[in-house]
Design a protein around this motif. Structure first.
Motif, PDB file in Angstrom:
ATOM      1  N   GLY A 139      39.142  48.219  33.781  1.00 25.82           N
ATOM      2  CA  GLY A 139      38.238  47.771  34.830  1.00 25.82           C
ATOM      3  C   GLY A 139      38.974  47.484  36.123  1.00 25.82           C
ATOM      4  O   GLY A 139      40.077  47.979  36.362  1.00 25.82           O
ATOM      5  N   MET A 140      38.374  46.684  36.988  1.00 24.74           N
ATOM      6  CA  MET A 140      39.061  46.203  38.187  1.00 24.74           C
ATOM      7  C   MET A 140      38.480  44.847  38.554  1.00 24.74           C
ATOM      8  O   MET A 140      37.331  44.546  38.267  1.00 24.74           O
ATOM      9  CB  MET A 140      38.958  47.192  39.342  1.00 24.74           C
ATOM     10  N   ALA A 141      39.315  44.037  39.163  1.00 23.36           N
ATOM     11  CA  ALA A 141      38.939  42.645  39.426  1.00 23.36           C
ATOM     12  C   ALA A 141      39.119  42.311  40.903  1.00 23.36           C
ATOM     13  O   ALA A 141      40.184  41.854  41.318  1.00 23.36           O
ATOM     14  CB  ALA A 141      39.786  41.707  38.569  1.00 23.36           C
ATOM     15  N   ALA A 174      46.161  53.864  42.451  1.00 29.66           N
ATOM     16  CA  ALA A 174      45.461  52.763  41.783  1.00 29.66           C
ATOM     17  C   ALA A 174      44.863  53.176  40.447  1.00 29.66           C
ATOM     18  O   ALA A 174      44.509  52.325  39.638  1.00 29.66           O
ATOM     19  CB  ALA A 174      44.357  52.227  42.687  1.00 29.66           C
ATOM     20  N   LEU A 175      44.764  54.474  40.207  1.00 28.04           N
ATOM     21  CA  LEU A 175      44.229  54.920  38.922  1.00 28.04           C
ATOM     22  C   LEU A 175      45.108  54.465  37.766  1.00 28.04           C
ATOM     23  O   LEU A 175      44.656  54.401  36.629  1.00 28.04           O
ATOM     24  CB  LEU A 175      44.086  56.441  38.894  1.00 28.04           C
ATOM     25  N   ASP A 176      46.351  54.143  38.067  1.00 30.25           N
ATOM     26  CA  ASP A 176      47.268  53.632  37.048  1.00 30.25           C
ATOM     27  C   ASP A 176      47.584  52.150  37.260  1.00 30.25           C
ATOM     28  O   ASP A 176      48.422  51.586  36.565  1.00 30.25           O
ATOM     29  CB  ASP A 176      48.581  54.426  37.053  1.00 30.25           C
ATOM     30  N   ALA A 177      46.903  51.515  38.216  1.00 31.18           N
ATOM     31  CA  ALA A 177      47.218  50.118  38.546  1.00 31.18           C
ATOM     32  C   ALA A 177      46.451  49.164  37.654  1.00 31.18           C
ATOM     33  O   ALA A 177      45.499  49.537  36.975  1.00 31.18           O
ATOM     34  CB  ALA A 177      46.888  49.846  40.015  1.00 31.18           C
ATOM     35  N   LEU A 223      37.615  53.685  38.238  1.00 29.98           N
ATOM     36  CA  LEU A 223      38.407  52.472  38.030  1.00 29.98           C
ATOM     37  C   LEU A 223      37.632  51.407  37.266  1.00 29.98           C
ATOM     38  O   LEU A 223      38.187  50.719  36.405  1.00 29.98           O
ATOM     39  CB  LEU A 223      38.871  51.903  39.384  1.00 29.98           C
ATOM     40  N   ILE A 224      36.358  51.266  37.559  1.00 33.61           N
ATOM     41  CA  ILE A 224      35.601  50.226  36.862  1.00 33.61           C
ATOM     42  C   ILE A 224      35.155  50.689  35.481  1.00 33.61           C
ATOM     43  O   ILE A 224      34.940  49.883  34.582  1.00 33.61           O
ATOM     44  CB  ILE A 224      34.391  49.757  37.693  1.00 33.61           C
ATOM     45  N   GLU A 225      35.046  52.004  35.279  1.00 27.35           N
ATOM     46  CA  GLU A 225      34.610  52.510  33.984  1.00 27.35           C
ATOM     47  C   GLU A 225      35.753  52.629  32.978  1.00 27.35           C
ATOM     48  O   GLU A 225      35.504  52.687  31.775  1.00 27.35           O
ATOM     49  CB  GLU A 225      33.926  53.876  34.159  1.00 27.35           C
ATOM     50  N   ARG A 226      36.989  52.653  33.453  1.00 24.39           N
ATOM     51  CA  ARG A 226      38.124  52.691  32.520  1.00 24.39           C
ATOM     52  C   ARG A 226      38.178  51.354  31.771  1.00 24.39           C
ATOM     53  O   ARG A 226      37.557  50.365  32.187  1.00 24.39           O
ATOM     54  CB  ARG A 226      39.417  52.934  33.281  1.00 24.39           C
ATOM     55  N   ASN A 227      38.914  51.320  30.689  1.00 26.17           N
ATOM     56  CA  ASN A 227      38.950  50.097  29.876  1.00 26.17           C
ATOM     57  C   ASN A 227      39.442  48.884  30.653  1.00 26.17           C
ATOM     58  O   ASN A 227      38.933  47.771  30.484  1.00 26.17           O
ATOM     59  CB  ASN A 227      39.822  50.309  28.641  1.00 26.17           C
ATOM     60  N   GLY A 260      41.702  44.649  44.544  1.00 27.90           N
ATOM     61  CA  GLY A 260      42.050  44.363  45.930  1.00 27.90           C
ATOM     62  C   GLY A 260      41.728  45.532  46.845  1.00 27.90           C
ATOM     63  O   GLY A 260      41.252  45.339  47.976  1.00 27.90           O
ATOM     64  N   LEU A 261      41.963  46.750  46.371  1.00 27.70           N
ATOM     65  CA  LEU A 261      41.618  47.934  47.150  1.00 27.70           C
ATOM     66  C   LEU A 261      40.103  48.024  47.356  1.00 27.70           C
ATOM     67  O   LEU A 261      39.629  48.376  48.434  1.00 27.70           O
ATOM     68  CB  LEU A 261      42.110  49.195  46.439  1.00 27.70           C
ATOM     69  N   TRP A 262      39.353  47.696  46.309  1.00 32.70           N
ATOM     70  CA  TRP A 262      37.901  47.751  46.441  1.00 32.70           C
ATOM     71  C   TRP A 262      37.391  46.717  47.437  1.00 32.70           C
ATOM     72  O   TRP A 262      36.464  46.984  48.203  1.00 32.70           O
ATOM     73  CB  TRP A 262      37.227  47.543  45.085  1.00 32.70           C
TER      74      TRP A 262
END
Length: 230
Positions: free
Chosen positions: A214-216, A177-180, A208-212, A187-189
């Motif tokens: 983010g995650m939703a 997921a680091l590349d997802a 994941l949330i700190e990368r540009n 969804g994983l979170w």
């Protein structure tokens, strides 16, 4: 201004992180902010106001009711050479207030333009939380920055460190997921947040949330937030 689901979730997370950072600041640093810097900052007229602001009001200044306190914190955020921990603490309080959309007389553009080199040399926790605060403010439109903070300065841990921590944990999906994209990671979170998190797992989701990107997660307005790692 339309904000993506990833940014909705990240905004909530960054506000929570700024509050946690402030509340985990050593008491002696908070006390120095209350007292003020000799010859530079007069301190908070009533130190009780500062503690109410942080612990009772969730780092939100009350419009027109705490003008002197706001001025004292704003001034403390302008003297990095005099007391760097107080400077960072004051900046974090101002960012938490700004992102909660209270009526403040300053949008912190000048702080970013003047002190971004200082923010970059803070310890990883402070560096990440401050840069995430400014980046989020820029993306939701409460402060305009040019350029916005670099992704590397928003990350508390490097990707290699996150992957190393996940080795042997069986979290192969999380490693991928680091590349997802933001939705897949979110969804994983949504699943992981219902369980207790190991430190490596929490660190990976924080990355994941700190990368540009983010995650939703589904329902980003109410989804569980990532625990603060101090």
């Amino acid at each position: 201004m339309k904000i993506s689901a990833a940014e909705v979730f990240r905004t909530r997370q960054v506000i929570a992180d700024l509050k946690a950072f402030v509340r985990n600041t050593p008491e002696k640093t908070m006390e120095r902010l209350a007292i003020g810097l000799p010859g530079f900052s007069p301190g908070v007229p009533d130190r009780g106001d500062l503690y109410r602001l942080v612990y009772k009001q969730d780092c939100q200044f009350r419009p027109s009711a705490e003008v002197d306190t706001y001025a004292a914190v704003l001034l403390a955020a302008a003297f990095p050479e005099e007391d760097f921990p107080v400077f960072i603490l004051a900046t974090a309080i101002l960012l938490a207030d700004l992102l909660q959309a209270t009526s403040t007389p300053d949008n912190l553009f000048w702080n970013w333009e003047t002190y971004r080199d200082h923010y970059a040399i803070a310890d990883p926790d402070a560096r990440a939380v401050i840069h995430n605060g400014f980046r989020t403010g820029h993306r939701i439109g409460v402060v305009k920055l040019d350029p916005e903070p670099k992704e590397s300065l928003c990350l508390r841990s490097k990707r290699t460190e996150v992957l190393s921590g996940l080795e042997g944990t069986g979290q192969t999906g999380l490693a991928r997921a680091l590349d997802a994209d933001a939705d897949s990671a979110g969804g994983l979170w949504a699943l992981a947040s219902q369980q207790s998190l190991s430190a490596p797992t929490a660190m990976a989701f924080r990355y994941l949330i700190e990368r540009n990107a983010g995650m939703a997660p589904p329902e980003p307005e109410t989804a569980a937030l990532i625990p603060w790692l101090s």
